[in-house]
Design a protein around this motif. Structure first.
Motif, PDB file in Angstrom:
ATOM      1  N   ALA A 223      -3.286   9.086  -7.171  1.00 52.28           N
ATOM      2  CA  ALA A 223      -2.665   7.829  -6.237  1.00 52.28           C
ATOM      3  C   ALA A 223      -3.394   6.442  -5.391  1.00 52.28           C
ATOM      4  O   ALA A 223      -2.436   5.691  -5.113  1.00 52.28           O
ATOM      5  N   SER A 224      -4.744   6.201  -5.806  1.00 53.25           N
ATOM      6  CA  SER A 224      -4.789   4.814  -5.900  1.00 53.25           C
ATOM      7  C   SER A 224      -4.526   3.954  -6.540  1.00 53.25           C
ATOM      8  O   SER A 224      -3.896   3.089  -5.960  1.00 53.25           O
ATOM      9  N   VAL A 225      -4.083   4.202  -7.978  1.00 52.81           N
ATOM     10  CA  VAL A 225      -3.708   3.312  -9.129  1.00 52.81           C
ATOM     11  C   VAL A 225      -2.054   3.376  -7.886  1.00 52.81           C
ATOM     12  O   VAL A 225      -1.186   2.061  -7.803  1.00 52.81           O
ATOM     13  N   LEU A 226      -1.637   4.667  -8.259  1.00 54.16           N
ATOM     14  CA  LEU A 226       0.149   4.406  -7.467  1.00 54.16           C
ATOM     15  C   LEU A 226       0.549   3.246  -6.400  1.00 54.16           C
ATOM     16  O   LEU A 226       1.090   2.198  -6.470  1.00 54.16           O
ATOM     17  N   ALA A 227      -0.864   3.478  -5.317  1.00 50.20           N
ATOM     18  CA  ALA A 227      -1.161   2.498  -4.455  1.00 50.20           C
ATOM     19  C   ALA A 227      -1.298   1.373  -4.933  1.00 50.20           C
ATOM     20  O   ALA A 227      -0.484   0.391  -4.138  1.00 50.20           O
ATOM     21  N   GLU A 228      -2.006   0.306  -5.792  1.00 56.50           N
ATOM     22  CA  GLU A 228      -1.858  -0.446  -6.039  1.00 56.50           C
ATOM     23  C   GLU A 228      -0.459  -1.065  -6.444  1.00 56.50           C
ATOM     24  O   GLU A 228      -0.040  -2.002  -6.758  1.00 56.50           O
ATOM     25  N   LEU A 229       0.117  -0.394  -6.743  1.00 58.79           N
ATOM     26  CA  LEU A 229       1.427  -0.753  -7.906  1.00 58.79           C
ATOM     27  C   LEU A 229       2.348  -0.450  -7.047  1.00 58.79           C
ATOM     28  O   LEU A 229       3.418  -1.581  -7.177  1.00 58.79           O
ATOM     29  N   ALA A 230       2.400   0.143  -5.798  1.00 57.63           N
ATOM     30  CA  ALA A 230       3.103   0.195  -4.885  1.00 57.63           C
ATOM     31  C   ALA A 230       2.856  -1.696  -3.765  1.00 57.63           C
ATOM     32  O   ALA A 230       4.439  -1.836  -2.803  1.00 57.63           O
TER      33      ALA A 230
ATOM     34  N   GLU B 263       0.270   5.236   2.666  1.00 59.14           N
ATOM     35  CA  GLU B 263      -0.007   6.490   2.666  1.00 59.14           C
ATOM     36  C   GLU B 263      -0.450   6.940   1.105  1.00 59.14           C
ATOM     37  O   GLU B 263      -1.616   8.738   1.469  1.00 59.14           O
ATOM     38  N   LEU B 264      -0.440   5.929   0.354  1.00 57.95           N
ATOM     39  CA  LEU B 264      -1.392   6.953  -0.775  1.00 57.95           C
ATOM     40  C   LEU B 264      -2.587   6.466  -0.948  1.00 57.95           C
ATOM     41  O   LEU B 264      -3.537   7.563  -1.860  1.00 57.95           O
ATOM     42  N   LEU B 265      -3.121   6.153  -0.484  1.00 58.70           N
ATOM     43  CA  LEU B 265      -4.353   5.123  -0.161  1.00 58.70           C
ATOM     44  C   LEU B 265      -5.332   6.796   0.817  1.00 58.70           C
ATOM     45  O   LEU B 265      -6.234   6.991   0.602  1.00 58.70           O
ATOM     46  N   GLY B 266      -4.188   6.986   1.943  1.00 60.13           N
ATOM     47  CA  GLY B 266      -4.801   8.156   3.043  1.00 60.13           C
ATOM     48  C   GLY B 266      -4.880   9.833   1.888  1.00 60.13           C
ATOM     49  O   GLY B 266      -6.281  10.506   2.101  1.00 60.13           O
TER      50      GLY B 266
ATOM     51  N   ALA C 141       0.146   5.518   8.443  1.00 58.73           N
ATOM     52  CA  ALA C 141       0.990   6.057   7.064  1.00 58.73           C
ATOM     53  C   ALA C 141      -0.258   6.539   6.059  1.00 58.73           C
ATOM     54  O   ALA C 141      -0.573   7.065   5.369  1.00 58.73           O
ATOM     55  N   PHE C 142      -1.613   5.783   7.006  1.00 58.96           N
ATOM     56  CA  PHE C 142      -2.602   6.096   6.094  1.00 58.96           C
ATOM     57  C   PHE C 142      -2.927   7.613   6.461  1.00 58.96           C
ATOM     58  O   PHE C 142      -3.466   8.742   6.422  1.00 58.96           O
TER      59      PHE C 142
END
Length: 788
Positions: free
Chosen positions: A723-730, A741-744, A765-766
């Motif tokens: 989820a954390s890496v996905l947040a970087e991509l977002a 939201e992914l970081l949350g 979102a978080f």
């Protein structure tokens, strides 16, 4: 007779090494009037004695008597009279032990020489006569000194015995090189291929000078590698000695024949039977295996005295052990086969070491484990030999022995030690579960896949084993409770139903505190990986640690301390985590377990990375790699290489980071749940590298692959990392709300006190992400992956 009239022989070849032996011999000759050089045939006793005699400072000089052709006391006296240049005035009468009237004539001749050194070479075949003669001459000639060479001491009062060891490595290599150049002038020992082969030759020939010289002579026809490859048939290979040497010095077999022919039958029997041992043995083992009755101790002592067996005390502690030089062992093994006793002794050897392993197995989980680990380690080679024989001759006992040894391998961090024998054993039983040996079968399967499940045959064994383990996992008591530990990394974290069952068992195991501690340890994993419940995890780990401490089991303590260190680290308590890690490293060092030490080190490096201390992290990871790299395949090796990749990425060394990731993937355990976890983490690191280089498309593909590896598993923390890496991509794609939201969501799956809150515009979102249940959080991550 004038001093020096008895000339010492002058060898035609150079004298190599032995400076320390010469110094020790000179000192011994200053302190004692009788010094005996002992050692097996071919160690260079004669050559060293000649070199020492040539350097002897006595005013009377030195003279040399070769006794190898002497057969009795009469010829002994005659030989010495000839060496000293004393002419016979008539026929010698019947001689008593020690030379009779010859001694009466020798004594005045020796006395006239003053401080003479008399070298008596090859005393072993007339040991009693040589001893009697030396004693009488020393009593009659106060200034005389005697240097004897023999395969056993003379046992004369005042004798100083100097055992001559084989040549140490560097001197053995130098001897080979010098003799090699004599037969092949273009020989270059520094060539890498030749250097490795020469080192192997010298090692396998035990540093015996004569054997090394015979091997070097073969360079007329063979390369060093060809010689090394043929040493299994050393007696046929090493035959080309000097034509002018005595027959017993012309071939390697003749050297050992000489010693064998001098042995009484009872000593021959014991010598050939102890050849069944590999790497050494104890007196108790010899008594149990060799069937030589109450005389075993005396017979073994005689073989030690005759330099055919070496007695030693490992590390200066514990009971005495015994071993043979490999050349002597090979010869004795041939004699065992010729006597048609090989199978009988191998069966006895298997029975003894199976019994030892069975006695040790339950004690490896107690405070006495270090003593038992040391005992098992001392006989490591014997266990290997017993297991090989059992696989070929008795598969039931092979299963029993492998099962007992699996706990030893686990504690010592030798996790791939049993892989090849286990695979051979499974093939021998056609992969079928033997009645009454389900646990042994399962442990054999685990050992067989310890290097990865990379063949169809291994996959088939696993499918056979699964229903067996489904029955055994919650069966109590198990004969081999460590089976549960070894199976867990393969299947991964148990499900909720298993967790309920473990809780029930943990409450009912007051009679088995070790197994109870293990269950608490397993529950800690489940609380974390299934529920992300850090408090419950630490509670269970603390209870497990107390249980293992009560039992004195250092391995269990290491496991609990390692996970407690990780738990403290996730809470930001670097000091507390370091304290747990330091204690764990101390205990793992006591166990001499490289795998556990490596895991503790790479775990500690994660704390250093989180704190930005790249230098400390790199030091720990480099040490971890060095510990487990020799094993080739290891999840700990993969994790350490992954850590090095993270450091390289942070330094902007992206090519190096990708190389470390490739190495990490290559060394993981294929087919294991633990290996899949490593694979997913490596893919996530590669995605971070892609993002650091603004390669969003490549990162997206990596994330999809990582999610497919994790899908269906029970690994909330790694989903949190995803989820954390996905947040970087977002963020890279310009979608900060989804990133928040992914970081949350990541904070739910892998809760940490330092989880960064979303930027103010996206706090909602978080919060939306952080209020999901773990199952909802995983589902959300999967949905984002699908839409990416």
């Amino acid at each position: 007779m004038a001093p020096g009239s008895a000339v010492l022989p002058r060898p035609l070849t150079s004298f190599v090494g032995r400076e320390a032996d010469l110094d020790g011999l000179a000192e011994a000759l200053r302190r004692a009037r009788l010094v005996t050089l002992t050692g097996p045939g071919g160690t260079g006793k004669t050559r060293l004695a000649l070199e020492a005699a040539g350097r002897h400072p006595g005013a009377g000089g030195a003279c040399f008597a070769d006794l190898s052709r002497v057969v009795d006391a009469a010829t002994l006296g005659t030989t010495l009279l000839g060496v000293l240049g004393v002419r016979e005035s008539g026929v010698l009468g019947a001689a008593a032990p020690g030379g009779g009237d010859a001694v009466d004539r020798l004594a005045p001749a020796l006395a006239r020489r003053g401080e003479l050194l008399l070298v008596l070479d090859n005393c072993e075949q007339i040991i009693d006569e040589s001893a009697a003669l030396a004693e009488r001459l020393l009593l009659a000639c106060p200034e005389l000194r005697v240097l004897a060479t023999s395969r056993e001491p003379l046992a004369v009062p005042g004798e100083s015995v100097r055992p001559l060891e084989p040549l140490p490595g560097p001197e053995a290599l130098r001897l080979f090189a010098e003799r090699a150049v004599a037969v092949r002038p273009d020989f270059a020992p520094e060539h890498p291929d030749d250097a490795a082969a020469v080192a192997e030759i010298c090692r396998r020939l035990d540093g015996l000078p004569l054997a090394i010289e015979l091997a070097a002579a073969r360079l007329r026809l063979l390369t060093p590698r060809q010689i090394a490859d043929r040493l299994d048939d050393r007696f046929r290979l090493l035959t080309g000695g000097s034509r002018t040497a005595q027959p017993r010095q012309q071939t390697l077999r003749a050297v050992v024949d000489w010693s064998w022919d001098l042995l009484p039958e009872a000593e021959r029997t014991l010598l050939r039977r102890v050849s069944v041992f590999a790497g050494g043995w104890t007196l108790a083992a010899a008594e149990a295996v060799c069937d030589t009755g109450p005389d075993t101790l005396d017979l073994l002592g005689a073989l030690v005295d005759k330099s055919l067996v070496v007695a030693y005390q490992p590390d200066g502690a514990g009971e005495m052990r015994y071993r043979m030089l490999e050349t002597v062992r090979a010869y004795a093994a041939d004699q065992l086969a010729a006597a048609d006793e090989r199978r009988e002794r191998a069966d006895a050897h298997l029975g003894y070491f199976l019994g030892l392993a069975e006695s040790a197995e339950p004690l490896l989980r107690t405070a006495d484990q270090l003593d038992w680990l040391a005992r098992l380690a001392a006989d490591h080679d014997n266990f290997d030999a017993a297991l090989r024989h059992a696989i070929a001759a008795d598969t039931d006992r092979a299963l029993d022995l492998l099962a007992c040894l699996s706990g030893y391998w686990m504690l010592r961090g030798l996790r791939i030690e049993g892989r090849l024998p286990a695979q051979r054993l499974l093939a021998a039983i056609d992969g079928e579960v033997p009645p009454g040996r389900e646990e042994q079968f399962a442990l054999t399967v685990v050992a067989a896949i310890s290097g990865g499940m990379d063949t169809p045959e291994l996959a088939g064994y696993i499918e056979t084993c699964r229903p067996v383990m489904d029955r055994l996992m919650y069966q109590h008591p198990l004969r081999f409770p460590h089976l549960v530990v070894l199976w867990a990394p393969f299947v991964g974290v148990p499900d909720e139903v298993s967790m309920v069952e473990q809780n029930r068992m943990a409450e009912s195991l007051a009679d088995d505190p070790w197994y109870g501690a293990l269950l608490h340890f397993g529950l800690a994993f489940q609380y974390w990986f299934l529920h992300a419940d850090a408090k419950a995890q630490e509670r269970e780990l603390a209870q497990a640690l107390r249980g293992f401490e009560a039992q004195g089991d250092r391995w269990g303590m290491v496991m609990a301390l390692m996970e407690l260190a990780r738990a403290r680290g996730r809470q930001g308590d670097r000091a507390g985590a370091s304290a747990y890690t330091d204690r764990g490293l101390d205990l793992a060092g006591q166990l001499d377990s490289p795998e556990d030490m490596a895991e503790l080190l790479w775990s500690r490096s994660e704390l250093s990375l989180r704190a930005g201390d790249l230098a400390s992290a790199e030091a720990d990871l480099t040490r971890a790699v060095a510990l487990v790299e020799p094993f080739g395949v290891s999840d700990n090796l993969s994790s350490a290489r992954l850590g090095l990749a993270q450091i390289a990425r942070r330094r902007g060394e992206f090519a190096q980071a990708r190389e470390f990731c490739a190495q990490a993937l290559a060394s993981r355990l294929v087919g294991w749940s633990s290996g899949e976890g490593v694979q997913a983490s490596v893919l996530l690191e590669l995605a971070r590298i892609d993002l650091a280089q603004s390669e969003g498309g490549a990162a997206r593909a990596r994330l999809r692959e990582a999610e497919s590896v994790l899908r269906g598993g029970r690994n909330l923390p790694t989903y949190g990392e995803l989820a954390s890496v996905l947040a970087e991509l977002a963020r890279l794609q310009g979608d900060p709300a989804t990133a928040a939201e992914l970081l949350g969501t990541a904070a739910v799956l892998d809760p940490r006190p330092d989880a960064a809150p979303a930027e103010t515009p996206h706090a909602e979102a978080f919060a939306r992400g952080s209020t999901r249940s773990p199952q909802e959080a995983m589902a959300f991550v999967t949905s984002v992956i699908g839409a990416t």
